[in-house]
Write an enzyme that holds these catalytic residues in place. Structure first.
Site, PDB file in Angstrom:
ATOM      1  N   HIS A   6       1.276  -1.108   0.266  1.00  0.00           N
ATOM      2  CA  HIS A   6       0.068   0.207   0.066  1.00  0.00           C
ATOM      3  C   HIS A   6       0.571   1.633   0.245  1.00  0.00           C
ATOM      4  CE1 HIS A   6      -3.138   2.594   2.371  1.00  0.00           C
ATOM      5  NE2 HIS A   6      -3.717   2.531   1.220  1.00  0.00           N
ATOM      6  N   ARG A   7       0.457   1.780  -1.205  1.00  0.00           N
ATOM      7  CA  ARG A   7       1.633   2.863  -1.243  1.00  0.00           C
ATOM      8  C   ARG A   7       3.369   3.159  -0.908  1.00  0.00           C
ATOM      9  NH1 ARG A   7      -2.569   7.055   2.110  1.00  0.00           N
ATOM     10  NH2 ARG A   7      -4.297   5.795   1.198  1.00  0.00           N
ATOM     11  N   GLU A  33       0.160  -0.580  -5.423  1.00  0.00           N
ATOM     12  CA  GLU A  33      -0.592   0.366  -4.776  1.00  0.00           C
ATOM     13  C   GLU A  33       0.062   1.521  -5.096  1.00  0.00           C
ATOM     14  OE1 GLU A  33      -4.051   3.579  -3.636  1.00  0.00           O
ATOM     15  OE2 GLU A  33      -1.963   2.650  -3.169  1.00  0.00           O
ATOM     16  N   ASP A  35      -1.160   6.157  -6.121  1.00  0.00           N
ATOM     17  CA  ASP A  35      -2.257   7.224  -6.286  1.00  0.00           C
ATOM     18  C   ASP A  35      -1.362   8.445  -7.363  1.00  0.00           C
ATOM     19  OD1 ASP A  35      -4.243   6.667  -3.973  1.00  0.00           O
ATOM     20  OD2 ASP A  35      -1.713   7.361  -3.078  1.00  0.00           O
ATOM     21  N   HIS A  48      -1.444  10.431  -2.916  1.00  0.00           N
ATOM     22  CA  HIS A  48      -2.071  10.141  -2.780  1.00  0.00           C
ATOM     23  C   HIS A  48      -3.574  11.839  -2.116  1.00  0.00           C
ATOM     24  CE1 HIS A  48      -5.564   9.583   0.491  1.00  0.00           C
ATOM     25  NE2 HIS A  48      -5.990   8.252  -0.660  1.00  0.00           N
ATOM     26  N   GLU A  91      -3.946   4.617  -8.912  1.00  0.00           N
ATOM     27  CA  GLU A  91      -5.240   4.629  -8.466  1.00  0.00           C
ATOM     28  C   GLU A  91      -5.263   5.845  -8.896  1.00  0.00           C
ATOM     29  OE1 GLU A  91      -7.923   6.224  -4.938  1.00  0.00           O
ATOM     30  OE2 GLU A  91      -6.590   4.709  -4.210  1.00  0.00           O
ATOM     31  N   LYS A  93      -6.107   9.448  -9.467  1.00  0.00           N
ATOM     32  CA  LYS A  93      -7.377  10.845  -8.472  1.00  0.00           C
ATOM     33  C   LYS A  93      -7.988  12.039  -8.989  1.00  0.00           C
ATOM     34  CE  LYS A  93      -6.632  10.273  -4.413  1.00  0.00           C
ATOM     35  NZ  LYS A  93      -7.282   9.609  -2.786  1.00  0.00           N
ATOM     36  N   ASP A 210       0.561  -1.602   4.831  1.00  0.00           N
ATOM     37  CA  ASP A 210       1.779  -1.375   4.633  1.00  0.00           C
ATOM     38  C   ASP A 210       2.311  -1.419   4.589  1.00  0.00           C
ATOM     39  OD1 ASP A 210      -0.101   0.800   4.499  1.00  0.00           O
ATOM     40  OD2 ASP A 210      -0.280   1.693   6.325  1.00  0.00           O
TER      41      ASP A 210
END
Length: 226
Positions: A6-7, A33, A35, A48, A91, A93, A210
């Site tokens: 996650h990020r 992943e 953003d 993000h 993702e 945004k 994370d």
């Protein structure tokens, strides 16, 4: 069940930075992943929130200013993710089409980047119109419907690959419906081993964490103490 960093390895480094991405890859993460947004001068970058902590909007700043804050570009991510086996969930945004034509710009960049194989990508967004435009531009790319309110019809409309939902909202009934319709279920954000194990038993296909190593034996003692 797969683990999606996650990020990046955001439990250890500032999220959505090259350090966090590299750490995740060094830890063996094969799915990550991040953003996608755009600077005022048109650079596709990875951040993000729509605003910086000081309140400035990402869309109002040139990349020269954002670079000083360790905000990486999408091109830099592909340069860091050298292993072609690594998959990336982007993702977008783009609530209310904040970044007009960002979908076209993304595909234009992907066509120019040799390391940016479409097979490596899962494109997701909370903005369903953005996902519609992505599907119109490319009939084969994997799309993840990022949603707080699961609607099967939406996922089927754009021939989605996955449904991405919060761990607080996922239900066994949703997992069952997704399986019946050949949709993967990817659940965020899972940072303890017990919850991860329960989701695995429920039959989800992947979790965002994370901690890229959350399902490894070395993490068990750490995870149980969180």
């Amino acid at each position: 069940m797969i683990t999606i960093a996650h990020r990046g390895a955001s439990a250890y480094f500032k999220e959505n930075t090259l350090k966090a991405f590299k750490a995740a890859f060094d830890m063996g993460a094969l799915f990550m992943e991040t953003d996608l947004q755009r600077s005022k001068d048109g650079v596709l970058l990875l951040y993000h929130d729509y605003r910086l902590p000081n309140g400035q909007k990402i869309k109002d700043l040139n990349y020269s200013a954002l670079r000083k804050l360790q905000v990486p570009t999408l091109v830099q991510l592909f340069e860091t993710a050298k292993n072609p086996a690594i998959k990336i969930n982007l993702e977008i945004k783009n609530d209310d089409n904040l970044y007009p034509d960002i979908e076209k710009q993304l595909f234009s960049l992907l066509n120019k980047e040799p390391k940016a194989s479409l097979e490596r990508l899962l494109i997701s967004s909370f903005d369903f119109d953005t996902l519609r435009r992505v599907r119109e531009l490319n009939s084969g790319i994997k799309i993840g419907v990022l949603t707080r309110d699961f609607k099967l019809a939406q996922a089927l409309e754009i021939n989605a690959y996955s449904v991405n939902m919060s761990v607080k909202r996922i239900k066994p009934s949703i997992i069952k419906i997704c399986r019946q319709n050949n949709l993967k279920t990817f659940i965020y954000t899972v940072n303890d081993y017990k919850t991860a194990l329960n989701l695995k038993k429920m039959g989800v296909d992947g979790i965002f964490s994370d901690f890229p190593e959350i399902m490894s034996p070395a993490f068990l003692k750490i995870g149980l103490s969180i």
